[in-house]
Structure formats: C-alpha cells, structure tokens
Design a protein around this motif. Structure first.
Motif, PDB file in Angstrom:
ATOM      1  N   THR A  44      26.847 -12.809-113.333  1.00 12.23           N
ATOM      2  CA  THR A  44      27.502 -13.914-112.632  1.00 12.23           C
ATOM      3  C   THR A  44      26.506 -14.673-111.768  1.00 12.23           C
ATOM      4  N   TYR A 104      39.493 -22.169-103.720  1.00  9.93           N
ATOM      5  CA  TYR A 104      38.366 -21.371-104.212  1.00  9.93           C
ATOM      6  C   TYR A 104      38.773 -19.943-104.564  1.00  9.93           C
ATOM      7  N   ASP A 105      39.407 -19.241-103.633  1.00  7.49           N
ATOM      8  CA  ASP A 105      39.757 -17.840-103.863  1.00  7.49           C
ATOM      9  C   ASP A 105      40.745 -17.690-105.004  1.00  7.49           C
ATOM     10  N   LYS A 108      38.946 -18.209-108.372  1.00  7.62           N
ATOM     11  CA  LYS A 108      38.109 -17.063-108.720  1.00  7.62           C
ATOM     12  C   LYS A 108      38.951 -15.865-109.167  1.00  7.62           C
ATOM     13  N   PHE A 112      39.819 -17.694-113.372  1.00  7.25           N
ATOM     14  CA  PHE A 112      38.518 -17.491-114.019  1.00  7.25           C
ATOM     15  C   PHE A 112      38.630 -16.393-115.072  1.00  7.25           C
ATOM     16  N   ASP A 205      27.589 -19.311-103.743  1.00  2.00           N
ATOM     17  CA  ASP A 205      27.705 -18.127-104.587  1.00  2.00           C
ATOM     18  C   ASP A 205      26.446 -17.266-104.531  1.00  2.00           C
TER      19      ASP A 205
END
Length: 267
Positions: A44, A104-105, A108, A112, A205
């Motif tokens: 990642t 965002y959270d 993810k 994703f 990230d």
C-alpha cells in the motif's frame, strides 16, 4: 532482483495510467494481484509512493506554467503574469479536499475493495460517454480562458474520484468538457490541479505508514518511483497529443473491458 522487477512493472503501470482516464488504482490492483504483490502495508505504501513519481513528471513538464500561476513568471503565450491563477486551482481543489476530509475514513474502510472498482470503472466509462455526447461547444480553448465557474464545476466532478476506481482524470476530463473546455484544456487543467491534491494525499498516507518500512525496501521504492516518473512524463505528452484526436469514448470502452478482466481475475 525480484523487487526491482516488480518496481519496474508497477512503475510502468502507474506512469501509463495515472493521468489517463482509465483508473490507475484498478490497474495497480490487477497488476499487483497477477504479480502476487498485494495485501500488505508495504504494498500500500509503495503504491502511494510511486504516485509521487508521476506527479513529479507534471511538475517538470509544466514548470513554466506553474511559475506563471504562482505569479513568479510571465506567461510567454499571453505576455501577462498568467490568467490561470492559483485562485482557479484553489477553487478546483476545495470540493475534493472537503470531501476527502469528511469521507476519508469511510472510503478507506468501506469502499476500497475490488467490487467497488468494478462498479466505478463502468460508471466512469458511462460518464465519459455522456460528456462526449452532451458537451457544449467549447468556450475555453486554452488554460488562460478557464473561468472560476468552470474550475469549480470541474472540482465538483473531481469529487467522484474519491471513490476508488472512478479515475480522477476521467472525472475531471468529463467535467471539463461539460463545463465548456476543449479536450486539451481540460486535460492540462486536470494535470496541474492534480499537483497539490496528490502531494497532500500521498504525503498524508506516507507519513502514516513510513515507520513500517526498512532499508531493504529502498530498491523497490526507488525503482518504482523513477520508472513512474519517466513513463508518466512520456505518457502525458503522448496523451495531450492523442486526446484531441480520439476523444474519450475509446477510453470508456477500454474501462468496460478492464471491468470484465477485473471481474474474472480479482472477484
């Protein structure tokens, strides 16, 4: 040697796909799966790191325009400080940044995944076909003709790229066409607008995951970064010459084919 080969292959894929409207995320996931290079924090972090190689290529290719935007150099084409200003860029990235901060959270943790990528590959392709079919006659044929309204509309479309697999370039190119830019102007605005967004997102990230890496990872990361930089620089020049000729529909068809391949090999 294995890391160097993987770095070369992944770097080539990243460089070729980051700025084309075909989803670099989808290509990296598929390539990583075929190489058995997936599923770890190291992978990642590597995928995030090589994106910086691609964005550095934009900085190198557009450095004169970037200086003009910042007011540090006169625009050689218009003999002014540069009508496309940092305000245009800010207006374009604010919707995306706000969406990223809020979602965002969730993105993810929930979105994703391979199933999402298949759906967004198809959805993005449909959007590109719609943009080609219903775009108005262009009112902005150069970057210096881009208006604040157009920048904001492109920024709104860019929010679609918060969902993995949608393709930031695909979303912003479609938005640019529907907002009244021609293909090349929409592409150039997309590339320049990517610089602050990708540096910020990738930097975040990397800061969160850098401690998990070791000196043994240097060959992989260096190879991937340099390869992505060189390939992206070549791909950007090629794409800018190509986009006015072939438009978006061939890329949309390619996305549909990729979705089928993704379904077969990943799901």
């Amino acid at each position: 040697m294995k890391d160097i080969i993987i770095g070369l292959i992944m770097g080539i894929v990243e460089g070729l796909t980051e700025f084309a409207p075909v989803s670099s995320t989808g290509h990296l996931i598929l390539t990583g799966h075929l190489l058995n290079f997936e599923g770890t924090p190291r992978v990642t972090t590597f995928e995030v790191f090589i994106q910086l190689g691609s964005i550095l290529a934009v900085v190198v290719l557009f450095w004169k325009r970037i200086l003009a935007i910042l007011g540090l150099k006169r625009n050689e084409e218009t003999d002014v400080a540069g009508k496309l200003s940092i305000i245009h860029i800010a207006i374009g990235i604010i919707p995306f940044c706000l969406g990223g901060i809020i979602l965002y959270d969730t993105i993810k943790e929930v979105l994703f995944r391979p199933q999402t990528v298949v759906i967004t590959l198809v959805a993005g392709g449909i959007l590109m076909i719609i943009a080609e079919k219903f775009k108005p006659a262009p009112s902005s044929n150069t970057l210096d003709q881009v208006t604040y309204k157009q920048a904001f509309l492109v920024g709104l479309f860019q929010c679609l790229a918060l969902v993995p697999g949608f393709s930031r370039s695909g979303a912003t190119l479609s938005g640019g066409l529907l907002a009244g830019m021609n293909h090349k102007t929409a592409a150039e605005f997309t590339f320049i607008m990517a610089i602050p967004i990708m540096f910020a997102a990738s930097g975040k990230d990397l800061l969160e995951s850098w401690s998990q890496l070791s000196a043994a990872d240097i060959p992989l990361f260096a190879t991937g970064f340099l390869t992505a930089f060189v390939v992206a620089a070549i791909a950007i020049k090629f794409f800018l010459n190509l986009i006015n000729k072939v438009k978006l529909i061939p890329f949309a068809i390619y996305r549909f084919i990729l979705a089928i391949v993704f379904w077969i090999f990943i799901l």
